[in-house]
Design a protein around this motif. Structure first.
Motif, PDB file in Angstrom:
ATOM      1  N   ASP A 240       0.869  -1.176   0.000  1.00  0.00           N
ATOM      2  CA  ASP A 240       0.000   0.000   0.000  1.00  0.00           C
ATOM      3  C   ASP A 240       0.905   1.225   0.000  1.00  0.00           C
ATOM      4  N   GLN A 294      -4.285   2.207  -4.516  1.00  0.00           N
ATOM      5  CA  GLN A 294      -3.425   1.446  -3.609  1.00  0.00           C
ATOM      6  C   GLN A 294      -1.961   1.617  -3.997  1.00  0.00           C
ATOM      7  N   GLU A 322     -10.529   5.659  -1.591  1.00  0.00           N
ATOM      8  CA  GLU A 322     -11.351   4.455  -1.437  1.00  0.00           C
ATOM      9  C   GLU A 322     -12.606   4.530  -2.310  1.00  0.00           C
ATOM     10  N   THR A 325     -11.277   4.482  -6.367  1.00  0.00           N
ATOM     11  CA  THR A 325     -10.308   3.520  -6.882  1.00  0.00           C
ATOM     12  C   THR A 325     -10.973   2.469  -7.770  1.00  0.00           C
TER      13      THR A 325
END
Length: 336
Positions: A240, A294, A322, A325
């Motif tokens: 990450d 990510q 989030e 993505t």
């Protein structure tokens, strides 16, 4: 000579800066130590530790102050800090940034969150949590995060003189970057004035987590897998990279995209997700679906390369990555 508010058993007041490469923690530590030596007439030392010397990798800066009668012969890492400066709140995902703090320690965090939220996020049991949105200040003043964080640190270390720091800024930047001096001082002043802090007492019946040195390996003869197996894959598929982002992030607009792949050509971290589809003429071609955040470290090379307005730089807000993505679909690899 000023009086230090508290010292450890060796007579040192210790500060640790937790950061990533590119935010200027190393320089901030040197300037902080110089301001203490020159302006407060203290003994002081500053040094940094880091792994791969590149943008986005974790960095620590260590600063020690003591009175003139106490020699500094200790250059080991600061393990029990009186003050911790966290230049990037996401560092808490991979680094124990509050390691070694005590009930009277102060933690300064570059964040837009409240002290209460950061207390839960960082797992702080007791102490003072200070917050300054250094990223926003740096973007608005067209300067760097380290200047705003230095302002906050000076507010939390009353034995240091802010005017001395301004003289250090002029000395450090004046010759090479004279045009940046005033904006650096303004950024420093805003960090000093805009920091907010709150003290949390240790709840009755509770105790601070047991201190463990940062150089203690989690894998020993009692805890490592049988046979010494290395269970972490040697690829970046499961990594990450969000902790490497320093405030800005690319935003993708599908309507403006011409699928030229200029962004994918310059991207160093395999962020762009493509899909093979038939176009309007019945021919098979690759279409860009979006960004897998990510793997995005916010270098913004894609924005510079994009010939249209499909990619733009925006201030990263919590939850943006989030919500926007688009996941890669790697065979035999499970996403984190």
């Amino acid at each position: 000579m000023v009086q230090l508010p508290k010292v450890n058993e060796l007579g040192f007041f210790e500060i640790r800066l937790e950061s990533i490469g590119g935010l200027g923690a190393n320089l901030a530590g040197k300037m902080l130590a110089e301001a203490g030596v020159v302006g407060a007439n203290l003994n002081g030392v500053s040094f940094s530790s880091y792994g791969s010397e590149k943008k986005g990798s974790p960095v620590k800066a260590h600063i020690r102050f003591c009175d003139l009668n106490t020699p500094i012969r200790d250059t080991s890492p600061v393990e029990r800090p009186h003050v911790v400066g966290v230049f990037h709140e996401s560092l808490g995902k991979i680094v124990n940034v509050t390691s070694g703090i005590q009930a009277d320690s102060t933690v300064l965090v570059n964040s837009s969150k409240s002290p209460e939220e950061l207390k839960e996020l960082l797992g702080v049991t007791a102490g003072t949590i200070a917050v300054v949105d250094a990223t926003i200040i740096a973007l608005e003043e067209k300067n760097r995060v380290n200047m705003a964080m230095l302002g906050g640190l000076f507010r939390l270390c009353p034995f240091l003189d802010p005017d001395t720091m301004k003289a250090v800024i002029e000395k450090s930047l004046g010759k090479k970057y004279p045009q940046a001096v005033q904006s650096a001082i303004t950024t420093f002043d805003r960090g000093y004035n805009e920091v907010k802090f709150q003290t949390f007492e240790l709840p009755e019946g509770e105790s601070l987590p047991e201190f463990v040195r940062s150089d203690t390996s989690p894998l020993g003869y009692e805890t490592q897998p049988i046979g010494g197996t290395i269970v972490n894959p040697g690829t970046s598929f499961l990594k990450d990279l969000s902790i490497s982002r320093s405030g800005l992030i690319p935003k993708y607009d599908n309507e403006s995209c011409i699928n030229c792949a200029e962004c994918d050509t310059v991207c160093p971290d395999m962020c762009f997700v493509w899909e093979e589809t038939v176009n309007k003429k019945g021919r098979t071609m690759m279409f860009l679906k979006g960004i897998d955040y990510q793997y995005c470290k916010g270098c913004l090379k894609c924005v510079e390369a994009c010939p249209t307005s499909a990619l733009s730089r925006v201030r990263e807000k919590e939850g943006f990555a989030e919500a926007n993505t688009v996941r890669h679909t790697f065979d035999l690899v499970e996403q984190i």
